[in-house]
Design a protein around this motif. Structure first.
Motif, PDB file in Angstrom:
ATOM      1  N   LEU A   1       0.840  -1.194   0.000  1.00 46.27           N
ATOM      2  CA  LEU A   1       0.000   0.000   0.000  1.00 46.27           C
ATOM      3  C   LEU A   1       0.879   1.249   0.000  1.00 46.27           C
ATOM      4  O   LEU A   1       0.666   2.178  -0.789  1.00 46.27           O
ATOM      5  N   GLU A   2       1.899   1.247   0.855  1.00 47.85           N
ATOM      6  CA  GLU A   2       2.827   2.380   0.911  1.00 47.85           C
ATOM      7  C   GLU A   2       3.506   2.589  -0.436  1.00 47.85           C
ATOM      8  O   GLU A   2       3.625   3.715  -0.919  1.00 47.85           O
ATOM      9  N   HIS A   3       3.932   1.517  -1.056  1.00 44.27           N
ATOM     10  CA  HIS A   3       4.592   1.608  -2.360  1.00 44.27           C
ATOM     11  C   HIS A   3       3.642   2.195  -3.412  1.00 44.27           C
ATOM     12  O   HIS A   3       4.023   3.066  -4.193  1.00 44.27           O
ATOM     13  N   SER A   4       2.402   1.736  -3.437  1.00 41.12           N
ATOM     14  CA  SER A   4       1.420   2.231  -4.399  1.00 41.12           C
ATOM     15  C   SER A   4       1.110   3.706  -4.186  1.00 41.12           C
ATOM     16  O   SER A   4       0.890   4.450  -5.147  1.00 41.12           O
ATOM     17  N   LEU A   5       1.095   4.142  -2.951  1.00 38.49           N
ATOM     18  CA  LEU A   5       0.792   5.545  -2.644  1.00 38.49           C
ATOM     19  C   LEU A   5       1.942   6.476  -3.006  1.00 38.49           C
ATOM     20  O   LEU A   5       1.759   7.690  -3.092  1.00 38.49           O
ATOM     21  N   GLY A   6       3.126   5.909  -3.244  1.00 37.32           N
ATOM     22  CA  GLY A   6       4.289   6.717  -3.581  1.00 37.32           C
ATOM     23  C   GLY A   6       4.121   7.543  -4.835  1.00 37.32           C
ATOM     24  O   GLY A   6       4.813   8.545  -5.023  1.00 37.32           O
ATOM     25  N   ARG A   7       3.193   7.189  -5.701  1.00 38.92           N
ATOM     26  CA  ARG A   7       2.991   7.993  -6.909  1.00 38.92           C
ATOM     27  C   ARG A   7       2.342   9.335  -6.595  1.00 38.92           C
ATOM     28  O   ARG A   7       2.428  10.266  -7.376  1.00 38.92           O
ATOM     29  N   PHE A   8       1.673   9.430  -5.441  1.00 40.72           N
ATOM     30  CA  PHE A   8       1.027  10.685  -5.058  1.00 40.72           C
ATOM     31  C   PHE A   8       1.973  11.636  -4.345  1.00 40.72           C
ATOM     32  O   PHE A   8       1.751  12.847  -4.317  1.00 40.72           O
ATOM     33  N   GLY A   9       3.001  11.093  -3.717  1.00 40.08           N
ATOM     34  CA  GLY A   9       3.932  11.937  -2.982  1.00 40.08           C
ATOM     35  C   GLY A   9       5.063  11.122  -2.390  1.00 40.08           C
ATOM     36  O   GLY A   9       5.040   9.893  -2.383  1.00 40.08           O
ATOM     37  N   ARG A  10       6.036  11.842  -1.883  1.00 39.61           N
ATOM     38  CA  ARG A  10       7.226  11.214  -1.292  1.00 39.61           C
ATOM     39  C   ARG A  10       6.905  10.768   0.130  1.00 39.61           C
ATOM     40  O   ARG A  10       6.549  11.569   0.986  1.00 39.61           O
TER      41      ARG A  10
END
Length: 125
Positions: free
Chosen positions: A96-105
């Motif tokens: 989940l954390e990896h997937s959310l990385g596209r939205f921000g650092r």
């Protein structure tokens, strides 16, 4: 496992009537329902005009973790991110954390190489 935005913190926005200097930094705090963990993501919010100025000194810009707006509207940006984040799902917290990385650092990925070039960095000489 799904993600949801817990809250936002704007670093340069004091009220809804004055647009900040762009890019501006939005901290987005994300959790998953039923989990106590909350992750912080740094999102660069910018305009086409600011991107054009950056392109005058850089041949390419990576769009990772940047939200581009036609005009500044804090509530529209927050609504967009809440909706987009709510559509993310994964089998584990790490995925989940990896997937959310596209939205921000992510707070766990604070390397200088996340944005290329860094939107707050000085243009090359």
């Amino acid at each position: 496992m799904f993600a949801e935005v817990k809250h936002f913190q704007w670093t340069d926005v004091e009220d809804d009537t004055t647009a900040p200097d762009f890019p501006t930094l939005l901290e987005m705090y994300v959790t998953s329902p039923g989990h106590c963990a909350v992750l912080r993501y740094e999102v660069a919010v910018t305009t086409i005009e600011e991107l054009t100025r950056r392109l005058n000194s850089h041949p390419c810009i990576a769009g990772h973790g940047q939200v581009v707006v036609a005009r500044f509207d804090r509530q529209s940006v927050e609504s967009f991110l809440r909706s987009a984040v709510a559509q993310v799902s994964a089998d584990s917290w790490e995925e989940l954390e990896h997937s959310l990385g596209r939205f921000g650092r992510s707070e766990f990925n604070m390397t200088g190489a996340y944005w290329s070039p860094d939107p707050w960095g000085a243009p090359p000489a």
